[in-house]
Design a protein around this motif. Sequence first.
Motif, mmCIF file in Angstrom:
data_model
loop_
_atom_site.group_PDB
_atom_site.id
_atom_site.type_symbol
_atom_site.label_atom_id
_atom_site.label_comp_id
_atom_site.label_asym_id
_atom_site.label_seq_id
_atom_site.Cartn_x
_atom_site.Cartn_y
_atom_site.Cartn_z
ATOM 1 N N THR A 1 0.856 -1.194 0.000
ATOM 2 C CA THR A 1 0.000 0.000 0.000
ATOM 3 C C THR A 1 0.888 1.238 0.000
ATOM 4 N N PHE A 2 0.685 2.098 -0.997
ATOM 5 C CA PHE A 2 1.398 3.364 -1.070
ATOM 6 C C PHE A 2 0.597 4.410 -0.298
ATOM 7 N N ILE A 3 1.273 5.133 0.579
ATOM 8 C CA ILE A 3 0.656 6.155 1.430
ATOM 9 C C ILE A 3 1.231 7.517 1.065
ATOM 10 N N ASP A 4 0.369 8.402 0.580
ATOM 11 C CA ASP A 4 0.744 9.755 0.196
ATOM 12 C C ASP A 4 0.480 10.682 1.375
ATOM 13 N N LEU A 5 1.534 11.223 1.948
ATOM 14 C CA LEU A 5 1.443 12.045 3.151
ATOM 15 C C LEU A 5 1.234 13.533 2.862
ATOM 16 N N ARG A 6 1.138 13.893 1.607
ATOM 17 C CA ARG A 6 1.034 15.303 1.256
ATOM 18 C C ARG A 6 -0.345 15.872 1.572
#
Length: 142
Positions: free
Chosen positions: A38-43
């Motif tokens: 799972t890719f997590i985008d923190l932006r």
Amino acid sequence: MPLQIRKSVQQLVSEASAEIETLTVEQARALHGRPDVTFIDLRDPRELWRDGGIPGAINVTRGMLEFWIDPASPYHKQFFGSGNRFVFFCGGGWRSALATKAAQDMGLTPVCHIEGGYTAWKRAGAPVEAIEPKPAPGASPR
């Protein structure tokens, strides 16, 4: 009197980086699209709307990460209990280094981040997609 800090942001990022796994864009691309990753985008959402994102990534703003990870939190998100490998990223790799360290300290494993963040991903020609703002609840279409 000027603020006297004990550690700079760069020191915090360097210390975190010494204790976490950092992927190159090429290594992250090899994991992209796998069902166990799972890719997590923190932006911030405004960054996503302006710059786009990695297809399939879940946006978790940095300020909510620990609350979403913790199963005892009223804000917990089930996907963090999936047992997947988590690949964090931000714009340039600093926020994601700190977030990866925090998640790892909480017990989320396996977790890593992308060196250079979304900027490096996009610069390398990796897949990106446009992200449109979500309409506010109750807003009528134009």
